[in-house]
Design an enzyme around this catalytic site. Structure first.
Site, PDB file in Angstrom:
ATOM      1  N   LYS A  10       0.669  -1.318  -0.379  1.00 50.61           N
ATOM      2  CA  LYS A  10      -0.390  -0.419  -0.244  1.00 50.61           C
ATOM      3  C   LYS A  10       1.276   1.262   0.217  1.00 50.61           C
ATOM      4  O   LYS A  10       1.493   1.470   0.865  1.00 50.61           O
ATOM      5  CB  LYS A  10      -1.038  -0.113   0.897  1.00 50.61           C
ATOM      6  CG  LYS A  10      -1.598   1.014   1.453  1.00 50.61           C
ATOM      7  CD  LYS A  10      -3.482   1.456   2.253  1.00 50.61           C
ATOM      8  CE  LYS A  10      -3.814   1.775   2.473  1.00 50.61           C
ATOM      9  NZ  LYS A  10      -4.799   2.388   3.726  1.00 50.61           N
ATOM     10  N   ASP A 116     -14.746   3.466   8.969  1.00 49.85           N
ATOM     11  CA  ASP A 116     -14.915   3.248   7.410  1.00 49.85           C
ATOM     12  C   ASP A 116     -14.550   1.660   7.328  1.00 49.85           C
ATOM     13  O   ASP A 116     -14.477   0.841   6.264  1.00 49.85           O
ATOM     14  CB  ASP A 116     -13.298   3.721   6.375  1.00 49.85           C
ATOM     15  CG  ASP A 116     -13.732   3.770   4.874  1.00 49.85           C
ATOM     16  OD1 ASP A 116     -15.390   3.845   4.574  1.00 49.85           O
ATOM     17  OD2 ASP A 116     -12.745   4.303   3.901  1.00 49.85           O
TER      18      ASP A 116
END
Length: 167
Positions: A10, A116
């Site tokens: 990432k 989230d």
């Protein structure tokens, strides 16, 4: 010497990599993930920097996001079977519980809120295990991590946590 392991890398988007605020959020995410050890949370292996680009090395989750599974089920004009849906929720709750119960080195509760939890951030492995991922907008209450101004929304409003909805 013949050893290999598939991992996920990432990185920060190049358009925001020079922004100190987003860099701190990225570093906070790595710090949070390094502390959580649970089979239903995506694991971090390393944090590094290459050519001024920060990256996190994470476990490769061999599966699909719940959002893709939902779309495929809708396209086939069938829902996700109840027993599968219950298992997904059970695993997601177990991972979120581990995050919510996270403590600092002194044993103090961090009061971590993911902020989230959405179908895109629930990965379902091909052998049926759910992994909660993407703690990029998570918040550790009163600990100096990611700060949110009053009225600012982090994550997706339709999946907002009760803690965030209550301020």
């Amino acid at each position: 010497r013949g050893f290999s392991k598939t991992v996920a890398i990432k990185t920060m988007l190049p358009t925001i990599s020079d922004d100190p605020h987003f860099e701190q959020m990225f570093l906070d995410e790595a710090g949070i993930l390094a502390r959580i050890r649970h089979p239903n949370v995506g694991e971090i292996f390393d944090l590094g920097e290459q050519d001024d680009l920060l990256y996190i090395v994470m476990e490769w989750v061999d599966g699909e996001p719940l959002s893709s599974i939902r779309r495929a089920a809708a396209k086939a004009q069938q829902g996700i079977p109840l027993n599968v849906g219950v298992k997904v929720v059970q695993d997601a709750c177990a991972g979120l519980h581990a995050a919510h119960e996270l403590r600092d080195d002194g044993g103090l509760l961090l009061n971590l809120v993911h902020r989230d939890v959405s179908p895109q951030n629930l990965l379902v492995t091909f052998d049926g295990v759910v992994k909660v991922v993407d703690f990029g907008v998570a918040r550790v209450a009163d600990r100096g991590a990611e700060h949110t101004d009053a009225g600012q929304i982090k994550g997706k409003p339709s999946y907002m946590s009760p803690e965030q909805a209550m301020g």
